[in-house]
Structure formats: structure tokens, C-alpha cells
Design a protein around this motif. Sequence first.
Motif, PDB file in Angstrom:
ATOM      1  N   GLU A 115      22.707  19.326  15.600  1.00  0.00           N
ATOM      2  CA  GLU A 115      21.990  19.557  14.356  1.00  0.00           C
ATOM      3  C   GLU A 115      21.783  21.059  14.143  1.00  0.00           C
ATOM      4  OE1 GLU A 115      18.573  16.951  14.639  1.00  0.00           O
ATOM      5  OE2 GLU A 115      19.823  15.183  14.387  1.00  0.00           O
ATOM      6  N   CYS A 118      15.611  22.648  16.543  1.00  0.00           N
ATOM      7  CA  CYS A 118      14.300  22.036  16.320  1.00  0.00           C
ATOM      8  C   CYS A 118      13.266  23.159  16.365  1.00  0.00           C
ATOM      9  CB  CYS A 118      14.023  20.995  17.410  1.00  0.00           C
ATOM     10  SG  CYS A 118      12.428  20.171  17.271  1.00  0.00           S
ATOM     11  N   VAL A 120       9.242  24.545  15.188  1.00  0.00           N
ATOM     12  CA  VAL A 120       7.899  24.208  14.716  1.00  0.00           C
ATOM     13  C   VAL A 120       7.112  25.497  14.487  1.00  0.00           C
ATOM     14  CG1 VAL A 120       7.854  21.998  15.940  1.00  0.00           C
ATOM     15  CG2 VAL A 120       6.827  23.979  17.000  1.00  0.00           C
ATOM     16  N   PRO A 124       3.226  22.645  18.635  1.00  0.00           N
ATOM     17  CA  PRO A 124       3.687  21.329  18.189  1.00  0.00           C
ATOM     18  C   PRO A 124       2.563  20.296  18.270  1.00  0.00           C
ATOM     19  CG  PRO A 124       4.483  21.755  20.401  1.00  0.00           C
ATOM     20  CD  PRO A 124       3.751  22.990  19.949  1.00  0.00           C
ATOM     21  N   GLU A 127       2.810  15.489  13.568  1.00  0.00           N
ATOM     22  CA  GLU A 127       4.192  15.183  13.165  1.00  0.00           C
ATOM     23  C   GLU A 127       5.203  16.114  13.830  1.00  0.00           C
ATOM     24  OE1 GLU A 127       4.764  15.012   8.946  1.00  0.00           O
ATOM     25  OE2 GLU A 127       3.176  13.528   8.671  1.00  0.00           O
ATOM     26  N   GLU A 128       4.810  17.357  14.052  1.00  0.00           N
ATOM     27  CA  GLU A 128       5.744  18.298  14.686  1.00  0.00           C
ATOM     28  C   GLU A 128       5.962  17.938  16.153  1.00  0.00           C
ATOM     29  OE1 GLU A 128       5.054  22.425  13.479  1.00  0.00           O
ATOM     30  OE2 GLU A 128       6.399  21.816  11.868  1.00  0.00           O
ATOM     31  N   ASP A 130       5.836  14.829  17.272  1.00  0.00           N
ATOM     32  CA  ASP A 130       6.703  13.656  17.164  1.00  0.00           C
ATOM     33  C   ASP A 130       8.148  14.068  16.909  1.00  0.00           C
ATOM     34  OD1 ASP A 130       4.427  12.092  17.478  1.00  0.00           O
ATOM     35  OD2 ASP A 130       4.232  11.642  15.329  1.00  0.00           O
ATOM     36  N   LYS A 131       8.328  15.120  16.092  1.00  0.00           N
ATOM     37  CA  LYS A 131       9.665  15.629  15.788  1.00  0.00           C
ATOM     38  C   LYS A 131      10.361  16.088  17.071  1.00  0.00           C
ATOM     39  CE  LYS A 131      10.194  19.730  13.715  1.00  0.00           C
ATOM     40  NZ  LYS A 131      10.249  20.764  12.645  1.00  0.00           N
ATOM     41  N   CYS A 132       9.620  16.728  17.972  1.00  0.00           N
ATOM     42  CA  CYS A 132      10.186  17.207  19.241  1.00  0.00           C
ATOM     43  C   CYS A 132      10.619  16.038  20.127  1.00  0.00           C
ATOM     44  CB  CYS A 132       9.181  18.074  19.986  1.00  0.00           C
ATOM     45  SG  CYS A 132       8.787  19.627  19.159  1.00  0.00           S
ATOM     46  N   ASP A 134      11.378  13.045  19.181  1.00  0.00           N
ATOM     47  CA  ASP A 134      12.526  12.415  18.531  1.00  0.00           C
ATOM     48  C   ASP A 134      13.803  13.228  18.744  1.00  0.00           C
ATOM     49  OD1 ASP A 134      13.564  10.274  16.823  1.00  0.00           O
ATOM     50  OD2 ASP A 134      13.874  11.881  15.355  1.00  0.00           O
ATOM     51  N   TYR A 135      13.705  14.543  18.715  1.00  0.00           N
ATOM     52  CA  TYR A 135      14.864  15.418  18.965  1.00  0.00           C
ATOM     53  C   TYR A 135      15.411  15.143  20.374  1.00  0.00           C
ATOM     54  CZ  TYR A 135      17.639  19.751  18.770  1.00  0.00           C
ATOM     55  OH  TYR A 135      18.661  20.677  18.765  1.00  0.00           O
ATOM     56  N   ARG A 138      17.216  11.721  20.357  1.00  0.00           N
ATOM     57  CA  ARG A 138      18.475  11.697  19.605  1.00  0.00           C
ATOM     58  C   ARG A 138      19.579  12.515  20.265  1.00  0.00           C
ATOM     59  NH1 ARG A 138      18.072  14.116  15.057  1.00  0.00           N
ATOM     60  NH2 ARG A 138      15.981  14.921  15.293  1.00  0.00           N
TER      61      ARG A 138
END
Length: 141
Positions: A115, A118, A120, A124, A127-128, A130-132, A134-135, A138
Motif C-alpha cells: 500500500e 501506515c 498516524v 495511535p 481509530e488510528e 485500529d488502523k495499525c 489492521d495494517y 493485512r
Amino acid sequence: MKKVSIIYWSGTGNTEEMANLISNGAKENGSEVKSIPVGSAKVEDVVDADVLLLGSPSMGSEVIEESEMEPFVESIKDNVKDKVVGLFGSYDWGDGEWMRNWVERMNSYGAKVFEEGCIVNLSPEGEEADKCVDYGRRIVG
């Protein structure tokens, strides 16, 4: 099981927290994760990894940390060709130029950059955070 090396530099703890969150996400998918401050990292940590994650905050005029991270990234340029590489870090100002430049640089080394990294703002949380996580899920998924 994928072997994952997370190598990072953190001054205030924000990038280290991102490394921990990304590690949690990768472990959820059954990966074996080593999280290493860049000052303790070795080229073997890069070579032996199926997936490499590199973390640095934005510093100065939107560059990666210059005394430890920059020389380490330069030292591994011949070891990342065709390797899946994820980039991450925190920032306090600017618009993420340091990450765009870092992605471009790693692509020029032949890495398969995951991608667009990632990033922030500051620490973090919510939501930020959670984004980490999830990164991390994935990139090894």
C-alpha cells in the motif's frame, strides 16, 4: 507461518506503539514476529524475514530519522528486492511527504511496498490504533 521483522526508530514512543499494534495484527494471522529497535537490527533480520516492516516518525523537513534509521535503510537497499515491505510512522506536522518519499525510495530498490504505508498523527489511539492493527493483519494476509 510467515516470518515478520518489524524494525523501527522511536523518539517519543509513538512509532514504537505503532510497531506493537502492527505486531499484534500480524500475530493474529499466525505470523512469527520479531520487533526490533533499529539500533539492534541486523541485515539478517531483513534477509530472514518473509515480510519486513520499517517504522520511523517524520523528522525535520519531512524525512525519516537521520542518525540511525536513514543509515540502516541505506544499508539494506540490496536486500529488499522482491521482498514485501511495509512502512509506518507518526507525524506531527506536514502532509505525509516523508512517507510518500520513503515509499518511492523503497520501490526504487525493488521492494514490493505494501500500500502507501501506515501513518498516524501523533500517538495511535482509537481509530488510528485500529488502523495499525489492521495494517499488520493485512500485510501478512
